[in-house]
Write a protein that holds these residues in place. Structure first.
Motif, short mmCIF file in Angstrom:
data_model
loop_
_atom_site.label_atom_id
_atom_site.label_comp_id
_atom_site.label_asym_id
_atom_site.label_seq_id
_atom_site.Cartn_x
_atom_site.Cartn_y
_atom_site.Cartn_z
N ASP A 192 0.85 -1.20 0.00
CA ASP A 192 0.00 0.00 0.00
C ASP A 192 0.89 1.25 0.00
OD1 ASP A 192 -2.00 1.88 0.35
OD2 ASP A 192 -2.24 1.47 2.49
N ASN A 194 0.66 4.34 -1.19
CA ASN A 194 0.18 5.68 -0.82
C ASN A 194 -0.43 5.71 0.59
OD1 ASN A 194 -2.26 4.44 -1.23
ND2 ASN A 194 -2.93 5.78 -2.91
N ASP A 208 -3.19 4.57 1.94
CA ASP A 208 -4.61 4.88 2.16
C ASP A 208 -5.39 3.71 2.77
OD1 ASP A 208 -4.76 3.21 0.01
OD2 ASP A 208 -6.05 4.49 -1.21
N ASP A 216 -5.73 0.67 1.59
CA ASP A 216 -6.21 -0.31 0.60
C ASP A 216 -5.14 -0.51 -0.46
OD1 ASP A 216 -8.86 -1.27 1.12
OD2 ASP A 216 -9.52 0.83 0.95
N VAL A 217 -5.11 -1.72 -1.02
CA VAL A 217 -4.16 -2.00 -2.09
C VAL A 217 -4.90 -1.91 -3.42
CG1 VAL A 217 -2.67 -3.77 -3.13
CG2 VAL A 217 -2.64 -3.42 -0.65
N SER A 218 -4.50 -0.95 -4.25
CA SER A 218 -5.14 -0.80 -5.55
C SER A 218 -4.53 -1.78 -6.55
CB SER A 218 -4.93 0.63 -6.06
OG SER A 218 -3.55 0.83 -6.32
N GLU A 228 -0.99 -0.74 -7.36
CA GLU A 228 -0.05 -1.04 -6.28
C GLU A 228 0.28 -2.54 -6.25
OE1 GLU A 228 -1.11 2.41 -2.96
OE2 GLU A 228 -2.39 0.65 -3.11
CA CA Z 1 -3.50 2.10 -1.57
#
Ligand code: CA
Length: 172
Positions: A31, A33, A35, A37-39, A42
């Motif tokens: 993660d 950035n 935030d 959550d793992v996009s 990412e």
């Molecule tokens: Ca993230």
């Protein structure tokens, strides 16, 4: 994937605090950035950097994303951690589903390299939904059992030979 999720969480809650902190660090390292959550980006970035993209199918993110919200939360990432820690990379080469239970394995490929097997779900094996050149497949359980039985037979045979040799030595 359900069974794997259950196993991953069971493994996680039974870890020491120190080990759990390592999983948190693992999550934070993906993660980027921060935030929470793992996009997809990412995730893809992480697996590319670590070289896991060679072993994981393209749909792995979708499989991990249980609640289907397009990102991976902590629990979903724990499943991923479990997967790569124990090298649980068995996916059907026909339809791409994750194979946690009984499935078919190419005997020849398994003999050549236990790490790089050619696996199929029962449905793809039955409907010949694959383009593999080898034709002999066995289910993973049968393969293990066969190996066990053959191993035992070999040991018994070796013991018989040893006793025979000793007798031969005593008699002649
Ligand atoms: Ca993230």
């Amino acid at each position: 994937m359900e069974e794997m999720r259950g196993a991953a969480m069971a493994h996680y809650v039974n870890m020491s605090n120190k080990k759990q902190q390592e999983v948190v660090k693992f999550f934070n390292s993906i993660d980027k950035n921060g935030d929470g959550d793992v996009s997809t980006e990412e995730f893809l970035d992480f697996i590319r950097k670590k070289g896991y993209n060679m072993e994981l199918p393209q749909n792995v993110f979708k499989l991990l994303d249980e609640n289907n919200d397009g990102t991976l939360n902590f629990e979903e990432t724990v499943t991923f951690f479990y997967m790569i820690t124990f090298k649980k990379f068995t996916f059907c080469k026909g339809c791409g589903i994750y194979l946690s239970g009984l499935h078919f394995v190419c005997v020849k490929c398994h003999k050549a390299d236990k790490e790089k097997t050619y696996d199929l779900c029962s449905s793809c094996y039955r409907n010949k939904n694959h383009s593999h050149t080898h034709t002999k497949f066995l289910d993973n359980d049968a393969l293990l059992r066969r190996k066990g039985i053959m191993g035992k037979t070999f040991n018994v045979a070796a013991k018989v030979l040893k006793v025979g040799a000793t007798l031969h030595g005593l008699l002649f």
